[in-house]
Design a protein around this motif. Structure first.
Motif, PDB file in Angstrom:
ATOM      1  N   ILE A 242      36.466 -49.703 -10.093  1.00 33.44           N
ATOM      2  CA  ILE A 242      37.155 -49.686  -8.603  1.00 33.44           C
ATOM      3  C   ILE A 242      36.002 -48.883  -7.720  1.00 33.44           C
ATOM      4  CG2 ILE A 242      38.587 -47.918  -9.217  1.00 33.44           C
ATOM      5  CD1 ILE A 242      40.607 -49.240  -7.381  1.00 33.44           C
ATOM      6  N   THR A 243      35.939 -49.396  -6.607  1.00 31.37           N
ATOM      7  CA  THR A 243      34.884 -48.689  -5.665  1.00 31.37           C
ATOM      8  C   THR A 243      35.973 -47.781  -4.998  1.00 31.37           C
ATOM      9  OG1 THR A 243      35.380 -50.251  -3.725  1.00 31.37           O
ATOM     10  CG2 THR A 243      33.448 -50.626  -5.329  1.00 31.37           C
ATOM     11  N   LYS A 244      35.141 -46.593  -4.296  1.00 33.26           N
ATOM     12  CA  LYS A 244      36.155 -45.532  -3.547  1.00 33.26           C
ATOM     13  C   LYS A 244      36.707 -46.017  -2.590  1.00 33.26           C
ATOM     14  CE  LYS A 244      33.548 -41.631  -4.961  1.00 33.26           C
ATOM     15  NZ  LYS A 244      32.737 -40.357  -4.447  1.00 33.26           N
ATOM     16  N   PRO A 245      36.129 -47.106  -1.525  1.00 33.49           N
ATOM     17  CA  PRO A 245      36.840 -47.677  -0.508  1.00 33.49           C
ATOM     18  C   PRO A 245      38.030 -48.428  -0.944  1.00 33.49           C
ATOM     19  CG  PRO A 245      34.524 -48.087  -0.317  1.00 33.49           C
ATOM     20  CD  PRO A 245      34.786 -47.464  -1.503  1.00 33.49           C
ATOM     21  N   VAL A 246      37.823 -49.211  -2.106  1.00 35.49           N
ATOM     22  CA  VAL A 246      39.078 -49.778  -2.521  1.00 35.49           C
ATOM     23  C   VAL A 246      40.332 -48.929  -3.067  1.00 35.49           C
ATOM     24  CG1 VAL A 246      40.016 -51.250  -4.429  1.00 35.49           C
ATOM     25  CG2 VAL A 246      37.906 -52.002  -3.124  1.00 35.49           C
ATOM     26  N   ALA A 247      39.848 -47.950  -3.724  1.00 39.77           N
ATOM     27  CA  ALA A 247      40.665 -46.737  -4.093  1.00 39.77           C
ATOM     28  C   ALA A 247      41.487 -45.992  -3.123  1.00 39.77           C
ATOM     29  CB  ALA A 247      39.996 -45.815  -4.882  1.00 39.77           C
ATOM     30  N   LEU A 248      40.786 -45.939  -1.944  1.00 38.77           N
ATOM     31  CA  LEU A 248      41.425 -45.260  -0.641  1.00 38.77           C
ATOM     32  C   LEU A 248      42.326 -46.049  -0.247  1.00 38.77           C
ATOM     33  CD1 LEU A 248      41.736 -43.013   1.397  1.00 38.77           C
ATOM     34  CD2 LEU A 248      39.781 -43.967   2.608  1.00 38.77           C
ATOM     35  N   ILE A 249      42.059 -47.530  -0.089  1.00 37.29           N
ATOM     36  CA  ILE A 249      43.071 -48.338   0.460  1.00 37.29           C
ATOM     37  C   ILE A 249      44.211 -48.491  -0.316  1.00 37.29           C
ATOM     38  CG2 ILE A 249      43.365 -51.004   0.773  1.00 37.29           C
ATOM     39  CD1 ILE A 249      40.397 -51.222   1.606  1.00 37.29           C
ATOM     40  N   LEU A 250      44.010 -48.599  -1.523  1.00 35.33           N
ATOM     41  CA  LEU A 250      45.364 -48.755  -2.577  1.00 35.33           C
ATOM     42  C   LEU A 250      46.052 -47.437  -2.568  1.00 35.33           C
ATOM     43  CD1 LEU A 250      43.593 -50.122  -5.515  1.00 35.33           C
ATOM     44  CD2 LEU A 250      45.232 -51.312  -4.347  1.00 35.33           C
ATOM     45  N   LEU A 251      45.532 -46.219  -2.241  1.00 35.42           N
ATOM     46  CA  LEU A 251      46.184 -44.956  -2.230  1.00 35.42           C
ATOM     47  C   LEU A 251      47.063 -44.861  -1.114  1.00 35.42           C
ATOM     48  CD1 LEU A 251      46.821 -41.894  -3.287  1.00 35.42           C
ATOM     49  CD2 LEU A 251      44.636 -41.161  -2.101  1.00 35.42           C
ATOM     50  N   ALA A 252      46.357 -45.342  -0.012  1.00 33.28           N
ATOM     51  CA  ALA A 252      46.974 -45.482   1.295  1.00 33.28           C
ATOM     52  C   ALA A 252      48.415 -46.232   1.447  1.00 33.28           C
ATOM     53  CB  ALA A 252      46.289 -45.826   2.642  1.00 33.28           C
ATOM     54  N   HIS A 253      48.072 -47.430   0.469  1.00 31.11           N
ATOM     55  CA  HIS A 253      49.130 -48.542   0.302  1.00 31.11           C
ATOM     56  C   HIS A 253      50.317 -47.862  -0.497  1.00 31.11           C
ATOM     57  CE1 HIS A 253      50.528 -52.698   0.169  1.00 31.11           C
ATOM     58  NE2 HIS A 253      51.145 -52.357  -0.986  1.00 31.11           N
ATOM     59  N   TYR A 254      49.991 -47.381  -1.407  1.00 35.33           N
ATOM     60  CA  TYR A 254      51.034 -46.774  -2.445  1.00 35.33           C
ATOM     61  C   TYR A 254      51.597 -45.555  -1.740  1.00 35.33           C
ATOM     62  CZ  TYR A 254      48.664 -49.441  -6.191  1.00 35.33           C
ATOM     63  OH  TYR A 254      47.990 -50.665  -6.574  1.00 35.33           O
ATOM     64  N   VAL A 255      51.135 -44.619  -1.062  1.00 37.34           N
ATOM     65  CA  VAL A 255      51.696 -43.650  -0.494  1.00 37.34           C
ATOM     66  C   VAL A 255      52.878 -44.222   0.562  1.00 37.34           C
ATOM     67  CG1 VAL A 255      51.490 -41.822   1.128  1.00 37.34           C
ATOM     68  CG2 VAL A 255      50.016 -41.924  -0.874  1.00 37.34           C
ATOM     69  N   ALA A 256      52.365 -45.272   1.378  1.00 33.86           N
ATOM     70  CA  ALA A 256      53.306 -45.660   2.330  1.00 33.86           C
ATOM     71  C   ALA A 256      54.427 -46.580   1.678  1.00 33.86           C
ATOM     72  CB  ALA A 256      52.680 -46.621   3.134  1.00 33.86           C
ATOM     73  N   ASP A 257      54.017 -47.056   0.551  1.00 32.51           N
ATOM     74  CA  ASP A 257      55.318 -48.081  -0.269  1.00 32.51           C
ATOM     75  C   ASP A 257      56.230 -46.930  -0.752  1.00 32.51           C
ATOM     76  OD1 ASP A 257      54.145 -50.570   0.144  1.00 32.51           O
ATOM     77  OD2 ASP A 257      53.525 -50.767  -2.018  1.00 32.51           O
ATOM     78  N   ILE A 258      55.949 -45.836  -1.169  1.00 31.69           N
ATOM     79  CA  ILE A 258      56.939 -45.094  -1.625  1.00 31.69           C
ATOM     80  C   ILE A 258      57.912 -44.335  -0.943  1.00 31.69           C
ATOM     81  CG2 ILE A 258      55.556 -42.657  -2.091  1.00 31.69           C
ATOM     82  CD1 ILE A 258      56.429 -42.703  -5.015  1.00 31.69           C
ATOM     83  N   HIS A 259      57.381 -44.599   0.468  1.00 34.39           N
ATOM     84  CA  HIS A 259      58.396 -44.026   1.384  1.00 34.39           C
ATOM     85  C   HIS A 259      59.272 -45.129   2.020  1.00 34.39           C
ATOM     86  CE1 HIS A 259      55.589 -40.812   1.183  1.00 34.39           C
ATOM     87  NE2 HIS A 259      56.522 -39.967   1.982  1.00 34.39           N
ATOM     88  N   GLN A 260      59.195 -46.316   1.463  1.00 32.75           N
ATOM     89  CA  GLN A 260      60.317 -47.327   1.818  1.00 32.75           C
ATOM     90  C   GLN A 260      61.123 -47.352   1.014  1.00 32.75           C
ATOM     91  OE1 GLN A 260      61.916 -50.323   1.305  1.00 32.75           O
ATOM     92  NE2 GLN A 260      60.482 -52.088   1.835  1.00 32.75           N
TER      93      GLN A 260
END
Length: 207
Positions: A1-19
Motif C-alpha cells: 500500500i502506498t503512503k497516499p492510499v494509506a492517508l486516504i484510508l486513515l482519513a476515511h476510517y477516522v471519519a467513519d468511527i465518528h458516525q
C-alpha cells in the motif's frame, strides 16, 4: 500500500468511527423484539441500520415510486447534507454546486479555525488505543440514535452469506420536540468537527 492510499484510508476510517451507526447496532430475536446478543447468541443484528428503512416526522409525502431512505444512509448523507440550506429541487447540478461550494468552504474554515472541546486524547493514552476510545465515546450517541426510533415489521432477511434483521424505523415523538433530523444534523456537525481535528493531531504524531 502506498503512503497516499494509506492517508486516504486513515482519513476515511477516522471519519467513519465518528458516525454512530458505524459503531453501534441493534439486535433482535426471531420475533422481532430487541434482544441482548450477550444473552442470546441467535439474535440478528441490524447491520448498522443498512437493511432498515427510516421514516421521519418531518418527511414530506413521498411521490409515487419514491423509496424510503435507509436508516444508515440517512446518517451518511442526509444528516450531512442538512448542514447546508436546502436547494430547490429544480436546480441543476452545476447551479447546485455553485450554491453549496462557498458554504462548504465557510464551514470548513470555521471548523478548522476553532478547536472543538474535548477532542484531544490525554497524553497518557497510546496512539494504538485512540480508535477504541473514539468508538467508546460514540457508543452513547449510537444508542440514542436507535432509541429515538421505533422498530416495526422486523424480520429475518438473507443477505449474501448471512441472515440479518430487516424492517422499518419510525421516528418517535419527543417531549423536547427536537426532531430526529435536527438532532442528527447537530450531532454530525460536532462529530465531523472532532474527527477533523483528531485526524490532524494523529498525523502530527505519526508522521
Amino acid at each position: 500500500i502506498t503512503k497516499p492510499v494509506a492517508l486516504i484510508l486513515l482519513a476515511h476510517y477516522v471519519a467513519d468511527i465518528h458516525q454512530p451507526l458505524h459503531v453501534g447496532a441493534e439486535y433482535f430475536d426471531t420475533q422481532g423484539r430487541i434482544a441482548d446478543p450477550d444473552k442470546d447468541k441467535s439474535v440478528l443484528g441490524d447491520q448498522g441500520g443498512n437493511i432498515f428503512t427510516l421514516e421521519l416526522s418531518d418527511e414530506p409525502p413521498r411521490k409515487r415510486g419514491m423509496h424510503k431512505k435507509k436508516f444508515h444512509g440517512f446518517w451518511d448523507y442526509d444528516a450531512v447534507n442538512a448542514l447546508f440550506p436546502q436547494a430547490p429541487s429544480t436546480l441543476g447540478k452545476s447551479d447546485l454546486q455553485a450554491l453549496i461550494e462557498p458554504l462548504k468552504k465557510e464551514l470548513v474554515h470555521e471548523m478548522a479555525t476553532h478547536e472543538p472541546r474535548n477532542c484531544r486524547m490525554p497524553p497518557s493514552i497510546p496512539i494504538d488505543n485512540y480508535a477504541e476510545m473514539w468508538a467508546d465515546e460514540i457508543l452513547p450517541i449510537a444508542r440514542e440514535a436507535h432509541e429515538r426510533v421505533q422498530f416495526t415489521n422486523v424480520h429475518p432477511q438473507q443477505e449474501e452469506d448471512r441472515v440479518v434483521a430487516a424492517g422499518e424505523a419510525d421516528e418517535k415523538p419527543r417531549p423536547d420536540q427536537k426532531n430526529y433530523r435536527t438532532w442528527a444534523t447537530n450531532t454530525v456537525r460536532d462529530e465531523l468537527h472532532k474527527a477533523g481535528w483528531r485526524l490532524a493531531d494523529l498525523l502530527q504524531k505519526i508522521l
